[in-house]
Design a protein around this motif. Sequence first.
Motif, PDB file in Angstrom:
ATOM      1  N   UNK A  14     -10.014  36.648  13.372  1.00 31.14           N
ATOM      2  CA  UNK A  14      -9.595  35.298  12.985  1.00 31.14           C
ATOM      3  C   UNK A  14      -8.121  35.320  12.574  1.00 31.14           C
ATOM      4  N   UNK A  15      -7.346  34.388  13.131  1.00 34.54           N
ATOM      5  CA  UNK A  15      -5.897  34.436  12.928  1.00 34.54           C
ATOM      6  C   UNK A  15      -5.322  33.049  12.670  1.00 34.54           C
ATOM      7  N   UNK A  16      -4.124  33.060  12.092  1.00 33.50           N
ATOM      8  CA  UNK A  16      -3.280  31.876  12.019  1.00 33.50           C
ATOM      9  C   UNK A  16      -2.158  32.045  13.042  1.00 33.50           C
ATOM     10  N   UNK A  17      -1.678  30.929  13.562  1.00 34.63           N
ATOM     11  CA  UNK A  17      -0.472  30.907  14.389  1.00 34.63           C
ATOM     12  C   UNK A  17       0.629  30.228  13.582  1.00 34.63           C
ATOM     13  N   UNK A  18       1.809  30.863  13.557  1.00 35.33           N
ATOM     14  CA  UNK A  18       2.971  30.223  12.926  1.00 35.33           C
ATOM     15  C   UNK A  18       4.089  30.144  13.955  1.00 35.33           C
ATOM     16  N   UNK A  19       4.533  28.928  14.240  1.00 42.83           N
ATOM     17  CA  UNK A  19       5.640  28.723  15.178  1.00 42.83           C
ATOM     18  C   UNK A  19       6.705  27.865  14.506  1.00 42.83           C
ATOM     19  N   UNK A  20       7.965  28.131  14.869  1.00 41.81           N
ATOM     20  CA  UNK A  20       9.074  27.433  14.203  1.00 41.81           C
ATOM     21  C   UNK A  20      10.264  27.293  15.135  1.00 41.81           C
ATOM     22  N   UNK A  21      10.931  26.150  15.040  1.00 43.01           N
ATOM     23  CA  UNK A  21      12.258  25.964  15.633  1.00 43.01           C
ATOM     24  C   UNK A  21      13.185  25.484  14.530  1.00 43.01           C
ATOM     25  N   UNK A  22      14.482  25.640  14.757  1.00 43.63           N
ATOM     26  CA  UNK A  22      15.444  25.358  13.692  1.00 43.63           C
ATOM     27  C   UNK A  22      15.816  23.891  13.560  1.00 43.63           C
ATOM     28  N   UNK A  23      15.807  23.159  14.686  1.00 47.03           N
ATOM     29  CA  UNK A  23      16.325  21.789  14.649  1.00 47.03           C
ATOM     30  C   UNK A  23      15.343  20.791  15.247  1.00 47.03           C
ATOM     31  N   UNK A  24      15.511  19.539  14.844  1.00 52.91           N
ATOM     32  CA  UNK A  24      14.697  18.454  15.387  1.00 52.91           C
ATOM     33  C   UNK A  24      14.944  18.300  16.886  1.00 52.91           C
ATOM     34  N   UNK A  25      16.183  18.536  17.316  1.00 51.99           N
ATOM     35  CA  UNK A  25      16.517  18.433  18.738  1.00 51.99           C
ATOM     36  C   UNK A  25      15.704  19.430  19.558  1.00 51.99           C
ATOM     37  N   UNK A  26      15.558  20.651  19.054  1.00 46.33           N
ATOM     38  CA  UNK A  26      14.761  21.661  19.754  1.00 46.33           C
ATOM     39  C   UNK A  26      13.298  21.232  19.834  1.00 46.33           C
ATOM     40  N   UNK A  27      12.824  20.621  18.769  1.00 51.15           N
ATOM     41  CA  UNK A  27      11.441  20.149  18.753  1.00 51.15           C
ATOM     42  C   UNK A  27      11.236  19.043  19.783  1.00 51.15           C
ATOM     43  N   UNK A  28      12.159  18.086  19.802  1.00 51.11           N
ATOM     44  CA  UNK A  28      12.040  16.950  20.719  1.00 51.11           C
ATOM     45  C   UNK A  28      12.173  17.367  22.174  1.00 51.11           C
ATOM     46  N   UNK A  29      12.872  18.474  22.429  1.00 53.46           N
ATOM     47  CA  UNK A  29      13.019  18.951  23.807  1.00 53.46           C
ATOM     48  C   UNK A  29      11.817  19.776  24.266  1.00 53.46           C
ATOM     49  N   UNK A  30      10.844  19.953  23.374  1.00 49.17           N
ATOM     50  CA  UNK A  30       9.608  20.640  23.751  1.00 49.17           C
ATOM     51  C   UNK A  30       9.557  22.116  23.425  1.00 49.17           C
ATOM     52  N   UNK A  31      10.612  22.651  22.785  1.00 47.46           N
ATOM     53  CA  UNK A  31      10.632  24.085  22.484  1.00 47.46           C
ATOM     54  C   UNK A  31       9.496  24.510  21.560  1.00 47.46           C
TER      55      UNK A  31
END
Length: 208
Positions: A64-81
């Motif tokens: 059983x695991x957790x996944x942790x994912x992160x990007x630095x900026x909102x722009x990266x998030x909006x681009x689908x990264x």
Amino acid sequence: MHEYVSITKAAQIIGVTPKTMRVWDNEGVLKSYKTPKGHRRYSLDEIESLALGRVSNVVNIDNKVYIYSRVSTRKQCESGNLDRQTQRLQKYCLDKDYEVVEIYNEVASGINDKRPKLSKMLSNLEGVSKIIVEYPDRLARFGLNYLILMLKNIGITVEFVEDAESKSINEDMTKDIISIITCFSTKLYGATGGKKVRKTLDELAVLK
């Protein structure tokens, strides 16, 4: 006369981790006995019965695991990264036959020590044995080894999918370094001076 064994020995007999043993203990699946110094001891008869499958309602948390994912900026998030990063981690867990208990997605700098999703995950580690992260820098820029050691001491393994940094990771690091310099410049020279330093560094980053 009953024989008792340590939590490490008991875990070896059953074929699970000490972390799983503690969860079973807290859930009442197993009963431990404390030594005068507070160490857990388990009845060897009960442990051997569990190893032979004679104890029911047992949940093994080793996959059983957790996944942790992160990007630095909102722009990266909006681009689908962020979504693509999470999908890669989900595929990795599927290939490893891990059961994903929860996914923690975050948009924040790697040097930010006030990340709500990371804090929430670290405050709720019962019932999992691993945290799956794509790159080391996705979890933390600084103090990573201390964080890994702390988690290891409570039976949690941090598993990184990749060790090498991609171009996008290096770009993130550049942004983080600029943020650090801007922060100190603002403290030294005031808000106006900090903005000027930030503008200069951003221009240099584009030219490199």
